[in-house]
Write an enzyme that holds these catalytic residues in place. Structure first.
Site, PDB file in Angstrom:
ATOM      1  N   LYS A  43       0.833  -1.211   0.000  1.00  0.00           N
ATOM      2  CA  LYS A  43       0.000   0.000   0.000  1.00  0.00           C
ATOM      3  C   LYS A  43       0.865   1.258   0.000  1.00  0.00           C
ATOM      4  O   LYS A  43       0.633   2.204  -0.762  1.00  0.00           O
ATOM      5  CB  LYS A  43      -0.904   0.014   1.234  1.00  0.00           C
ATOM      6  N   ASN A  44       1.897   1.272   0.843  1.00  0.00           N
ATOM      7  CA  ASN A  44       2.692   2.485   1.034  1.00  0.00           C
ATOM      8  C   ASN A  44       3.684   2.743  -0.096  1.00  0.00           C
ATOM      9  O   ASN A  44       4.413   3.732  -0.058  1.00  0.00           O
ATOM     10  CB  ASN A  44       3.377   2.439   2.398  1.00  0.00           C
ATOM     11  N   CYS A  82      -4.844  12.133  12.423  1.00  0.00           N
ATOM     12  CA  CYS A  82      -5.578  10.860  12.475  1.00  0.00           C
ATOM     13  C   CYS A  82      -5.370  10.299  13.874  1.00  0.00           C
ATOM     14  O   CYS A  82      -4.714  10.927  14.700  1.00  0.00           O
ATOM     15  CB  CYS A  82      -5.086   9.906  11.387  1.00  0.00           C
ATOM     16  N   ARG A 106      -0.285  14.739  11.961  1.00  0.00           N
ATOM     17  CA  ARG A 106       0.499  14.281  10.791  1.00  0.00           C
ATOM     18  C   ARG A 106       1.041  15.528  10.108  1.00  0.00           C
ATOM     19  O   ARG A 106       0.579  15.948   9.058  1.00  0.00           O
ATOM     20  CB  ARG A 106      -0.387  13.458   9.852  1.00  0.00           C
ATOM     21  N   ASP A 148       4.371   0.267  12.100  1.00  0.00           N
ATOM     22  CA  ASP A 148       3.129  -0.320  11.588  1.00  0.00           C
ATOM     23  C   ASP A 148       2.925  -1.762  12.037  1.00  0.00           C
ATOM     24  O   ASP A 148       1.837  -2.306  11.880  1.00  0.00           O
ATOM     25  CB  ASP A 148       3.094  -0.232  10.060  1.00  0.00           C
ATOM     26  N   ARG A 165      -8.837  -0.727   4.371  1.00  0.00           N
ATOM     27  CA  ARG A 165      -7.932   0.262   3.776  1.00  0.00           C
ATOM     28  C   ARG A 165      -6.541  -0.317   3.550  1.00  0.00           C
ATOM     29  O   ARG A 165      -5.791   0.172   2.721  1.00  0.00           O
ATOM     30  CB  ARG A 165      -7.789   1.484   4.702  1.00  0.00           C
TER      31      ARG A 165
HETATM   32  C1  EPZ Z   1       4.333   6.658   6.308  1.00  0.00           C
HETATM   33  O1  EPZ Z   1       3.610   7.725   6.913  1.00  0.00           O
HETATM   34  C2  EPZ Z   1       3.351   5.488   6.203  1.00  0.00           C
HETATM   35  N1  EPZ Z   1       2.231   5.877   5.388  1.00  0.00           N
HETATM   36  C3  EPZ Z   1       2.866   5.099   7.596  1.00  0.00           C
HETATM   37  O2  EPZ Z   1       2.045   3.934   7.484  1.00  0.00           O
HETATM   38  C4  EPZ Z   1       4.053   4.730   8.454  1.00  0.00           C
HETATM   39  O3  EPZ Z   1       3.624   4.480   9.754  1.00  0.00           O
HETATM   40  C5  EPZ Z   1       5.074   5.899   8.472  1.00  0.00           C
HETATM   41  O4  EPZ Z   1       5.443   6.251   7.132  1.00  0.00           O
HETATM   42  C6  EPZ Z   1       6.335   5.543   9.218  1.00  0.00           C
HETATM   43  O5  EPZ Z   1       6.929   4.415   8.697  1.00  0.00           O
HETATM   44  C7  EPZ Z   1       2.363   5.815   4.039  1.00  0.00           C
HETATM   45  O6  EPZ Z   1       3.385   5.514   3.480  1.00  0.00           O
HETATM   46  C8  EPZ Z   1       1.150   6.149   3.240  1.00  0.00           C
HETATM   47  P1  EPZ Z   1       6.626  10.078   8.140  1.00  0.00           P
HETATM   48  P2  EPZ Z   1       4.197   9.218   6.845  1.00  0.00           P
HETATM   49  O7  EPZ Z   1       6.601  11.200   7.189  1.00  0.00           O
HETATM   50  O8  EPZ Z   1       4.721   9.455   5.488  1.00  0.00           O
HETATM   51  C9  EPZ Z   1       6.370  13.467  11.576  1.00  0.00           C
HETATM   52  C10 EPZ Z   1       0.078   2.640   7.651  1.00  0.00           C
HETATM   53  O9  EPZ Z   1      -0.563   2.119   8.586  1.00  0.00           O
HETATM   54  N2  EPZ Z   1       6.553  14.426  10.463  1.00  0.00           N
HETATM   55  O10 EPZ Z   1       7.853   9.247   8.190  1.00  0.00           O
HETATM   56  O11 EPZ Z   1       3.205  10.141   7.385  1.00  0.00           O
HETATM   57  C11 EPZ Z   1       4.993  12.786  11.509  1.00  0.00           C
HETATM   58  O12 EPZ Z   1       4.016  13.555  12.137  1.00  0.00           O
HETATM   59  C12 EPZ Z   1       0.647   4.065   7.797  1.00  0.00           C
HETATM   60  O13 EPZ Z   1       0.277   2.083   6.575  1.00  0.00           O
HETATM   61  C13 EPZ Z   1       6.732  15.750  10.764  1.00  0.00           C
HETATM   62  O14 EPZ Z   1       6.754  16.150  11.933  1.00  0.00           O
HETATM   63  O15 EPZ Z   1       5.403   9.087   7.891  1.00  0.00           O
HETATM   64  C14 EPZ Z   1       5.248  11.478  12.209  1.00  0.00           C
HETATM   65  O16 EPZ Z   1       5.124  11.651  13.579  1.00  0.00           O
HETATM   66  C15 EPZ Z   1       0.355   4.655   9.130  1.00  0.00           C
HETATM   67  N3  EPZ Z   1       6.858  16.627   9.737  1.00  0.00           N
HETATM   68  C16 EPZ Z   1       6.693  11.174  11.848  1.00  0.00           C
HETATM   69  O17 EPZ Z   1       7.310  12.396  11.440  1.00  0.00           O
HETATM   70  C17 EPZ Z   1       6.847  16.222   8.419  1.00  0.00           C
HETATM   71  O18 EPZ Z   1       6.953  17.064   7.502  1.00  0.00           O
HETATM   72  C18 EPZ Z   1       6.850  10.133  10.739  1.00  0.00           C
HETATM   73  O19 EPZ Z   1       6.248  10.640   9.587  1.00  0.00           O
HETATM   74  C19 EPZ Z   1       6.678  14.868   8.136  1.00  0.00           C
HETATM   75  C20 EPZ Z   1       6.536  13.972   9.180  1.00  0.00           C
END
Ligand code: EPZ
Length: 453
Positions: free
Chosen positions: A29-30, A124, A129, A312, A404
């Site tokens: 998915k990701n 969420c 996020r 995850d 999802r």
């Molecule tokens: C991706 O989310 C995945 N989603 C998530 O999977 C996964 O948990 C996550 O990466 C970590 O591995 C998809 O790929 C669609 P991040 P993402 O940017 O891109 C903070 C699932 O169940 N952050 O690495 O949102 C953020 O708030 C989902 O499949 C900032 O502060 O992850 C979070 O706390 C859930 N500022 C942390 O970093 C930013 O600009 C990690 O976010 C970006 C992120």
């Protein structure tokens, strides 16, 4: 699926069946979602194979269609996306608000049109996020970033290469900035980039369309901008998070499951932890086998960016540790609020306390059936595993989350020996004697668009 329908439709899971057999996981998915967004960058047709049949993919397809692209589904998980006809760079709130990953269209629209108007992703259950790193990166690439009526408006007369150092290895920011930079003028370097296999898959897809990218899978990704990208045919990597959930299913039911067609290294974080609890873990070529044991040990875990223990798989792992012989401590470092589901496990008789970002999981001899609700995708996976191991028959609602992320969940579980029914009038799916232990997907009518062939 409206909320009433969501409440009505639930999974009925009979506990006490060992999971046995092998399965090939669906596409990731990701990786599929950002790759679908990346198709915006080429004025031609892309053919994507092994696209998971999950509702998040439907939402991303609807977003692309709302921008003017044509999306055709073909049997067996193939999508044909033609982005030549895109005529808008404004993504609709009604769709974007359903899917955090939809923010990835921002980088692609900026890269192709020099303008993107995309609603800011809402929070969420996992916590805020934020996308500040995405926005700072767009500014470094020469774009103007404004917030208007809840939408981010990113504009640039010319996107120019730059060096962008991420404050942390954000998966989302790395993907979105790659999309924005592949057609930029000059070279872009992303430092402290995310290493996740799904990030590498997005980069490899962009290269298949003619992009010039090196260093994907390392913390420094270099992108030489090109003027145009062309269509391509591409197969999405298997979903390591779905595979990991089934392997934890083997462990928690004292079963024996092999996932095939996947590089075991993609699950090294999980394999190490499972082995330290006493489960038998065997990596062979492109397959990974887990055999559960009668009793398993507690373990302390801290979630981390890849190749660390994936956040995850934290909820399914906690479900498993809820039955360990002793107390485990699970620290969540990626998301602020990723223990919301614990209250549902407590309803099944688990003994877990959460303080700050750590769950203290004291193993209990058994879990018991209950009526529970999944608050998000991975929590849904955890509740299904707990139900498989519990005494009695558990009812799980919140399928709008489970669907999802988990393709054909009840069919795959049934083929591994589980008794699972989706209670919306769908006939109980139990393994037919001729199915043996190898997963062969039965002809089913899914709530999704595609009739699997
Ligand atoms: C991706 O989310 C995945 N989603 C998530 O999977 C996964 O948990 C996550 O990466 C970590 O591995 C998809 O790929 C669609 P991040 P993402 O940017 O891109 C903070 C699932 O169940 N952050 O690495 O949102 C953020 O708030 C989902 O499949 C900032 O502060 O992850 C979070 O706390 C859930 N500022 C942390 O970093 C930013 O600009 C990690 O976010 C970006 C992120």
């Amino acid at each position: 699926m409206d909320s009433l329908e969501g409440l009505r439709t639930r999974l009925i899971v009979e506990g006490g069946h060992r999971l046995e057999g092998s399965l090939a996981p669906p596409g990731a998915k990701n990786a599929a979602l950002p790759i679908m967004a990346a198709s915006i960058l080429c004025e031609g047709e892309v053919v994507l194979h092994r696209v998971p049949r999950i509702t998040d993919v439907d939402v991303m397809a609807a977003i692309l269609e709302s921008l003017g692209a044509r999306v055709r589904e073909q049997p067996g998980g193939t999508l044909v996306i033609d982005a030549a006809s895109i005529n808008s760079n404004i993504a609709p709130y009604a769709l974007v608000s359903k899917l955090n990953a939809s923010f990835d269209v921002t980088g692609a629209l900026l890269g192709r049109f020099g303008r993107a108007e995309v609603p800011l992703p809402g929070g969420c259950v996992l916590g805020p996020r934020a996308v500040d790193m995405h926005l700072h990166g767009f500014e470094a690439l020469g774009a103007n970033v404004d917030l208007e009526h809840g939408s981010v408006v990113v504009t640039a007369s010319q996107v120019s290469g730059a060096t962008i150092a991420l404050s942390k290895p954000s998966v989302g920011a790395t993907k979105n900035l790659m999309l924005a930079a592949v057609r930029a003028h000059g070279q872009t370097t992303i430092e402290n980039a995310a290493l996740e296999p799904e990030v590498v898959d997005v980069a490899d897809f962009l290269v298949a369309m003619g992009a010039k990218i090196t260093g994907q899978g390392t913390s420094t990704i270099r992108i030489e901008g090109v003027r145009k990208l062309h269509g391509c045919e591409y197969t999405i990597i298997p979903d390591r998070l779905v595979a990991g959930t089934y392997l934890l299913g083997a462990a928690i039911t004292r079963g024996d499951v092999t996932v095939t067609g996947l590089d075991p290294a993609m699950l090294s974080g999980l394999s190490e932890v499972l082995a330290s609890t006493g489960a038998a873990v065997e990596a062979k070529g492109v397959s990974l086998r887990v055999q559960g044991v009668p009793a398993w040990k507690p373990v302390d875990i801290t979630t981390a960016p890849y190749p660390g223990f994936p956040t995850d798989l934290q909820p399914p792992m906690v479900a498993y540790l809820a039955l360990a012989k002793g107390t485990s401590h699970v620290e969540e470092t990626i998301f602020d609020a990723r223990f919301v589901y614990v209250s549902e496990l407590l309803r099944m008789g688990a003994d877990i306390t959460v303080s700050g970002r750590t769950a203290h999981v004291s193993g209990v001899p058994k879990l018991k059936d209950a009526v529970v609700a999944a608050p998000d995708i991975r929590a849904g996976g955890a509740l299904v595993l707990a139900a498989l191991a519990a005494e009695g028959t558990t009812e799980i609602s919140g399928l709008e989350y489970i669907d999802r992320g988990y393709e054909f969940l009840e069919e795959r579980l049934a083929a591994l020996g589980a008794t699972v029914v989706r209670a919306s009038g769908v006939a109980p799916v139990t393994p037919r004697p001729d199915m043996g232990n190898t997963v062969k997907l039965p002809k089913i009518v899914t709530p999704f668009r595609v009739q699997p062939s």
